[in-house]
Design a protein around this motif. Structure first.
Motif, PDB file in Angstrom:
ATOM      1  N   ARG A 163      20.436  -5.967 -50.215  1.00 58.80           N
ATOM      2  CA  ARG A 163      20.734  -6.611 -49.327  1.00 58.80           C
ATOM      3  C   ARG A 163      20.588  -8.115 -49.752  1.00 58.80           C
ATOM      4  O   ARG A 163      19.440  -8.413 -50.464  1.00 58.80           O
ATOM      5  CB  ARG A 163      19.418  -6.424 -48.293  1.00 58.80           C
ATOM      6  CG  ARG A 163      19.534  -7.287 -46.957  1.00 58.80           C
ATOM      7  CD  ARG A 163      18.513  -6.582 -45.917  1.00 58.80           C
ATOM      8  NE  ARG A 163      19.069  -5.540 -45.291  1.00 58.80           N
ATOM      9  CZ  ARG A 163      20.083  -5.546 -44.330  1.00 58.80           C
ATOM     10  NH1 ARG A 163      20.357  -6.896 -43.898  1.00 58.80           N
ATOM     11  NH2 ARG A 163      20.326  -4.320 -43.873  1.00 58.80           N
ATOM     12  N   ILE A 164      21.514  -9.070 -49.276  1.00 57.93           N
ATOM     13  CA  ILE A 164      21.382 -10.315 -49.760  1.00 57.93           C
ATOM     14  C   ILE A 164      21.264 -11.310 -48.244  1.00 57.93           C
ATOM     15  O   ILE A 164      21.934 -11.134 -47.415  1.00 57.93           O
ATOM     16  CB  ILE A 164      22.519 -10.702 -50.622  1.00 57.93           C
ATOM     17  CG1 ILE A 164      22.586  -9.981 -51.818  1.00 57.93           C
ATOM     18  CG2 ILE A 164      22.729 -12.217 -50.705  1.00 57.93           C
ATOM     19  CD1 ILE A 164      23.988  -9.983 -52.387  1.00 57.93           C
ATOM     20  N   THR A 165      20.231 -12.252 -48.424  1.00 54.54           N
ATOM     21  CA  THR A 165      20.043 -12.905 -46.966  1.00 54.54           C
ATOM     22  C   THR A 165      20.014 -14.343 -47.567  1.00 54.54           C
ATOM     23  O   THR A 165      19.171 -14.881 -48.280  1.00 54.54           O
ATOM     24  CB  THR A 165      18.463 -12.646 -46.443  1.00 54.54           C
ATOM     25  OG1 THR A 165      18.548 -11.300 -46.140  1.00 54.54           O
ATOM     26  CG2 THR A 165      18.601 -13.380 -45.086  1.00 54.54           C
ATOM     27  N   GLY A 166      20.838 -15.420 -46.834  1.00 58.67           N
ATOM     28  CA  GLY A 166      20.933 -16.798 -47.055  1.00 58.67           C
ATOM     29  C   GLY A 166      20.876 -17.223 -48.515  1.00 58.67           C
ATOM     30  O   GLY A 166      20.283 -18.322 -48.722  1.00 58.67           O
ATOM     31  N   LEU A 167      21.680 -16.275 -49.390  1.00 60.79           N
ATOM     32  CA  LEU A 167      21.611 -16.536 -50.978  1.00 60.79           C
ATOM     33  C   LEU A 167      22.414 -17.984 -50.897  1.00 60.79           C
ATOM     34  O   LEU A 167      23.708 -18.029 -50.897  1.00 60.79           O
ATOM     35  CB  LEU A 167      22.102 -15.503 -51.757  1.00 60.79           C
ATOM     36  CG  LEU A 167      21.676 -15.458 -53.133  1.00 60.79           C
ATOM     37  CD1 LEU A 167      20.424 -15.265 -53.188  1.00 60.79           C
ATOM     38  CD2 LEU A 167      22.510 -14.340 -53.884  1.00 60.79           C
ATOM     39  N   THR A 204      26.661 -13.621 -57.947  1.00 58.67           N
ATOM     40  CA  THR A 204      26.250 -12.487 -57.339  1.00 58.67           C
ATOM     41  C   THR A 204      25.364 -11.192 -58.055  1.00 58.67           C
ATOM     42  O   THR A 204      24.204 -11.183 -57.738  1.00 58.67           O
ATOM     43  CB  THR A 204      26.836 -12.171 -56.016  1.00 58.67           C
ATOM     44  OG1 THR A 204      27.468 -13.100 -55.456  1.00 58.67           O
ATOM     45  CG2 THR A 204      26.338 -11.194 -55.238  1.00 58.67           C
ATOM     46  N   ILE A 205      26.186 -10.649 -58.786  1.00 55.47           N
ATOM     47  CA  ILE A 205      25.713  -9.624 -59.454  1.00 55.47           C
ATOM     48  C   ILE A 205      24.572 -10.067 -60.464  1.00 55.47           C
ATOM     49  O   ILE A 205      23.436  -9.326 -60.812  1.00 55.47           O
ATOM     50  CB  ILE A 205      26.512  -8.881 -60.253  1.00 55.47           C
ATOM     51  CG1 ILE A 205      27.763  -8.030 -59.426  1.00 55.47           C
ATOM     52  CG2 ILE A 205      26.330  -7.837 -61.299  1.00 55.47           C
ATOM     53  CD1 ILE A 205      28.982  -7.243 -59.827  1.00 55.47           C
ATOM     54  N   LYS A 255      26.974 -20.131 -50.939  1.00 54.59           N
ATOM     55  CA  LYS A 255      26.489 -20.999 -49.990  1.00 54.59           C
ATOM     56  C   LYS A 255      26.037 -20.012 -48.645  1.00 54.59           C
ATOM     57  O   LYS A 255      26.640 -19.795 -47.762  1.00 54.59           O
ATOM     58  CB  LYS A 255      27.753 -21.845 -49.199  1.00 54.59           C
ATOM     59  CG  LYS A 255      28.362 -22.503 -50.640  1.00 54.59           C
ATOM     60  CD  LYS A 255      29.806 -23.162 -50.112  1.00 54.59           C
ATOM     61  CE  LYS A 255      30.485 -23.767 -51.153  1.00 54.59           C
ATOM     62  NZ  LYS A 255      31.727 -24.236 -50.546  1.00 54.59           N
ATOM     63  N   GLY A 256      24.670 -19.779 -48.725  1.00 53.57           N
ATOM     64  CA  GLY A 256      24.236 -18.722 -47.748  1.00 53.57           C
ATOM     65  C   GLY A 256      24.972 -17.435 -47.594  1.00 53.57           C
ATOM     66  O   GLY A 256      25.149 -17.218 -46.517  1.00 53.57           O
ATOM     67  N   LEU A 257      24.879 -16.729 -48.728  1.00 52.98           N
ATOM     68  CA  LEU A 257      25.453 -15.518 -48.821  1.00 52.98           C
ATOM     69  C   LEU A 257      24.598 -14.588 -47.939  1.00 52.98           C
ATOM     70  O   LEU A 257      23.597 -14.683 -47.966  1.00 52.98           O
ATOM     71  CB  LEU A 257      25.610 -14.855 -50.317  1.00 52.98           C
ATOM     72  CG  LEU A 257      26.819 -13.916 -50.491  1.00 52.98           C
ATOM     73  CD1 LEU A 257      28.087 -14.493 -50.404  1.00 52.98           C
ATOM     74  CD2 LEU A 257      26.288 -13.594 -51.897  1.00 52.98           C
ATOM     75  N   GLY A 261      17.303 -18.406 -50.765  1.00 56.55           N
ATOM     76  CA  GLY A 261      17.585 -17.404 -50.430  1.00 56.55           C
ATOM     77  C   GLY A 261      16.980 -15.997 -50.996  1.00 56.55           C
ATOM     78  O   GLY A 261      15.994 -16.353 -52.000  1.00 56.55           O
ATOM     79  N   ARG A 262      17.516 -15.025 -50.641  1.00 58.05           N
ATOM     80  CA  ARG A 262      16.531 -13.790 -51.149  1.00 58.05           C
ATOM     81  C   ARG A 262      17.591 -12.678 -51.251  1.00 58.05           C
ATOM     82  O   ARG A 262      18.627 -12.381 -50.679  1.00 58.05           O
ATOM     83  CB  ARG A 262      15.802 -13.298 -50.228  1.00 58.05           C
ATOM     84  CG  ARG A 262      14.999 -11.948 -50.474  1.00 58.05           C
ATOM     85  CD  ARG A 262      13.805 -11.529 -49.470  1.00 58.05           C
ATOM     86  NE  ARG A 262      13.194 -10.391 -49.740  1.00 58.05           N
ATOM     87  CZ  ARG A 262      12.010 -10.654 -50.586  1.00 58.05           C
ATOM     88  NH1 ARG A 262      11.516 -11.736 -50.976  1.00 58.05           N
ATOM     89  NH2 ARG A 262      11.274  -9.433 -50.638  1.00 58.05           N
TER      90      ARG A 262
END
Length: 301
Positions: A7-11, A47-48, A22-24, A60-61
């Motif tokens: 799970r990716i939030t605001g990355l 990302t990975i 940009k806010g993935l 982000g997280r």
């Protein structure tokens, strides 16, 4: 608490002054074979690497198996497999020595499974890793990542430079041994991805443009062709979901990105009452990718 293993939030991620992510926002469901696609430089590898705690996000997280990726360490990686196109391996080791060397680091290591994978991939156990072809090296990396039955397998462009046979063997081995595993893969090999992925996300300009089951994506894209005695000009109220329109003397073509047989045909008949014939053809994944990418470029321009 979400059951999604990734799970990716605001990355966000910047390299100096260059923004890459940009806010993935992204969620990968348990048991999925999830493909992350996008043009070069879109941020797939970044990302990975953030998920694997190789790179740190700017903000982000990112979570993997419920853990903040920034805290991944030691035994956490016994639950996660990782194969990269630039996989670093101890070249002086033979295949057999390499597999034996890894065994003590993984409590769930299955020696019988490891031996099966070596046989399945036709890996020469007595040969040093540095003397393996690229395809053999990638299969050795995959075998070593599956032998401890990880809950998540991360694959970063694993098909780059592989011949068709090596790709097929790699995919076959992955699918046969990942029944209870969530697979997250980035790749440019869209023809291969289309044959085995269950979910897909398109990353462009640092953001996810769509994320859904592959079957749903295939259902909503159609290549539309409308024939006339003489094609009229394109209407001013052209729908935003009708992408890349082309017009010739007697034909108008476009890609419908939200296809619904009844609604789409009604909209076409409303705008083109003089149409002689309308056809709708399924669109392969590569064509969807090209269509979405070019549509994004035209909007940016």
């Amino acid at each position: 608490m979400s059951d999604d293993p990734i799970r990716i939030t605001g990355l966000t991620k910047r390299f100096r002054w260059t923004p890459v992510l940009k806010g993935l926002e992204l969620a990968v469901p348990r048991g999925a074979v999830f493909a992350l696609i996008g043009p070069n430089g879109a941020g797939k590898t970044t990302t990975i690497k953030i998920l694997m705690n190789i790179l740190r996000a700017t903000s982000g997280r990112a979570e993997i198996l419920g853990m903040d990726s920034r805290r991944l360490a030691g035994r956490d990686f016994t639950r996660i497999g990782y194969v990269s196109e630039n996989q670093e391996m101890p070249d002086w080791m033979t295949v057999d020595y390499f597999m034996a060397y890894l065994r003590p680091f993984y409590p769930a290591w299955d020696s019988e499974l490891a031996a099966q994978l070596v046989r399945q991939f036709n890996l020469p156990g007595a040969r040093k890793l540095k003397h393996l072809s690229r395809g053999m090296r990638m299969k050795a990396a995959l075998a070593s990542s599956l032998a401890y039955r990880p809950e998540v397998v991360m694959l970063d462009e694993p098909f780059t430079g592989l011949d068709p046979l090596a790709r097929d063997e790699f995919i076959e081995g992955l699918l046969e041994r990942s029944e209870n595993t969530t697979v997250f893969i980035s790749s440019h090999d869209l023809a291969d991805i289309e044959t085995f992925a269950s979910h897909i996300a398109y990353l462009d300009n640092g953001r996810i443009q769509f994320s859904e089951e592959l079957s749903a994506l295939s259902d909503r894209f159609r290549e539309m062709e409308i024939t006339f005695d003489a094609a009229p000009p394109l209407p001013e109220d052209w729908p935003a979901t009708w992408l890349r329109p082309e017009s010739s003397a007697a034909v108008i073509r476009f890609t419908e990105s939200r296809y619904d047989a009844e609604r789409t045909m009604a909209e076409i008949r409303q705008r083109f009452p003089d149409a002689r014939n309308v056809s709708a053809t399924p669109v392969p994944l590569r064509s969807i990718f090209v269509t979405v990418a070019k549509a994004a470029q035209s909007v940016a321009a």
